[in-house]
Design a protein around this motif. Structure first.
Motif, PDB file in Angstrom:
ATOM      1  N   GLN A 159       0.831  -1.197   0.000  1.00  0.00           N
ATOM      2  CA  GLN A 159       0.000   0.000   0.000  1.00  0.00           C
ATOM      3  C   GLN A 159       0.871   1.255   0.000  1.00  0.00           C
ATOM      4  OE1 GLN A 159      -2.336  -0.821   3.494  1.00  0.00           O
ATOM      5  NE2 GLN A 159      -3.987  -1.770   2.325  1.00  0.00           N
ATOM      6  N   MET A 160       1.943   1.231   0.788  1.00  0.00           N
ATOM      7  CA  MET A 160       2.844   2.373   0.799  1.00  0.00           C
ATOM      8  C   MET A 160       3.437   2.606  -0.584  1.00  0.00           C
ATOM      9  SD  MET A 160       6.283   3.088   3.051  1.00  0.00           S
ATOM     10  CE  MET A 160       5.400   3.483   4.560  1.00  0.00           C
ATOM     11  N   GLN A 161       3.874   1.535  -1.231  1.00  0.00           N
ATOM     12  CA  GLN A 161       4.481   1.689  -2.547  1.00  0.00           C
ATOM     13  C   GLN A 161       3.477   2.233  -3.559  1.00  0.00           C
ATOM     14  OE1 GLN A 161       7.913   1.162  -3.172  1.00  0.00           O
ATOM     15  NE2 GLN A 161       7.217   2.440  -4.883  1.00  0.00           N
ATOM     16  N   ALA A 162       2.222   1.825  -3.436  1.00  0.00           N
ATOM     17  CA  ALA A 162       1.191   2.335  -4.346  1.00  0.00           C
ATOM     18  C   ALA A 162       1.023   3.843  -4.186  1.00  0.00           C
ATOM     19  CB  ALA A 162      -0.130   1.616  -4.095  1.00  0.00           C
ATOM     20  N   TYR A 163       1.029   4.322  -2.942  1.00  0.00           N
ATOM     21  CA  TYR A 163       0.940   5.763  -2.706  1.00  0.00           C
ATOM     22  C   TYR A 163       2.195   6.475  -3.199  1.00  0.00           C
ATOM     23  CZ  TYR A 163      -3.262   5.577   0.295  1.00  0.00           C
ATOM     24  OH  TYR A 163      -4.544   5.434   0.773  1.00  0.00           O
ATOM     25  N   LEU A 164       3.357   5.891  -2.941  1.00  0.00           N
ATOM     26  CA  LEU A 164       4.601   6.506  -3.400  1.00  0.00           C
ATOM     27  C   LEU A 164       4.640   6.596  -4.915  1.00  0.00           C
ATOM     28  CD1 LEU A 164       7.149   4.751  -1.004  1.00  0.00           C
ATOM     29  CD2 LEU A 164       6.423   7.144  -0.922  1.00  0.00           C
ATOM     30  N   ASP A 165       4.131   5.577  -5.594  1.00  0.00           N
ATOM     31  CA  ASP A 165       4.121   5.576  -7.057  1.00  0.00           C
ATOM     32  C   ASP A 165       3.270   6.713  -7.619  1.00  0.00           C
ATOM     33  OD1 ASP A 165       5.784   3.391  -7.105  1.00  0.00           O
ATOM     34  OD2 ASP A 165       4.204   1.929  -7.523  1.00  0.00           O
ATOM     35  N   LEU A 166       2.272   7.152  -6.856  1.00  0.00           N
ATOM     36  CA  LEU A 166       1.458   8.293  -7.279  1.00  0.00           C
ATOM     37  C   LEU A 166       2.167   9.622  -7.031  1.00  0.00           C
ATOM     38  CD1 LEU A 166      -2.123   7.343  -5.992  1.00  0.00           C
ATOM     39  CD2 LEU A 166      -1.225   7.159  -8.321  1.00  0.00           C
TER      40      LEU A 166
END
Length: 265
Positions: A159-166
């Motif tokens: 989930q953190m990586q998904a937010y970081l990717d944005l």
């Protein structure tokens, strides 16, 4: 110097000693503070308080719990609040499918309205999410959101990586200091670039359990933010001074604040 990017200053828990809470925070080095808004009335309260305090800023928006009460006039009032320089982010907005205090489709509608507003005025979104991550992520992608904060992040590394990717920043609270439930967050923290780290108390909630001397009333305050920075340093192997400094710089960057608010040795 440290910047608390999550304070519920107009919680009823602070009604009797609000200015003392502010004074104690400043004495502890908390010079920057972001006040979180959950509805239009609180947004106005926060904006007025920020006009009286140095280095205070706020969000303006509607929490998903209150989505069902939003009117068209509320959205117009919300837009007008962003005429004030101290109002720097849209929110606290998002989805909460855990408590469902507002119908889910209503939450989605009001969330999308706020995402559109953030895009139109080029402000960060200040995100709340509980038990709604797939839907919230899809909406963020649909609206091409690339600037904002995952407030009080408690998720896992995916989930953190998904937010970081944005392109989002990650807000870390005293949840990290709770050995009963912090395992996945500790693991995720290892994947967080320090230039995306923000720290927040979410006061009066989430009192750090690692405090050596806990208040008898169990109320969290911004003055305890340095303890969160200390614990992040312990987990990451960085110095607490570095965590405080870089989180200050990140706070100024995400809210597009004047560069002279960034304190560098």
């Amino acid at each position: 110097m440290v910047f608390d990017v999550g304070v519920n200053l107009f919680s009823t828990q602070f009604d009797l000693d609000r200015q003392d809470v502010i004074d104690r925070a400043k004495a502890a080095g908390v010079e920057g503070m972001l006040l979180i808004s959950s509805d239009i009335a609180e947004s106005r309260q926060n904006q007025l308080e920020c006009s009286r305090q140095t280095n205070f800023f706020c969000t303006a928006g509607v929490h998903p719990h209150y989505a069902a009460s939003v009117t068209a006039d509320d959205m117009q009032q919300l837009k007008s609040l962003f005429l004030h320089d101290c109002v720097v982010a849209v929110g606290e907005c998002g989805l909460d499918f855990n408590r469902d205090f507002s119908p889910r489709q209503t939450q989605i509608k009001v969330f999308e309205q706020q995402l559109d507003l953030a895009k139109s005025i080029d402000k960060a979104v200040y995100l709340h999410e509980r038990d709604a991550f797939p839907t919230q992520l899809a909406l963020l992608k649909d609206h091409q959101i690339q600037h904002g904060i995952a407030h009080c992040f408690t998720g896992d590394k995916l989930q953190m990586q998904a937010y970081l990717d944005l392109g989002l920043y990650i807000g870390i609270t005293g949840w990290l200091c709770d050995e009963r439930r912090h395992d996945q967050l500790v693991q995720a923290l290892g994947y967080l670039p320090l230039d995306r780290l923000l720290i927040e108390t979410d006061a009066p909630y989430l009192l750090p359990r690692t405090l050596q001397q806990k208040p008898k009333n169990r109320r969290n305050e911004p003055m305890y933010l340095p303890e969160i920075a200390r614990y992040i340093a312990q987990v990451t192997g960085e110095s607490a001074e570095h965590i405080r400094k870089i989180s200050w710089q990140n706070s100024c960057r995400v809210f597009n604040l004047p560069q002279d608010l960034i304190h560098v040795d």
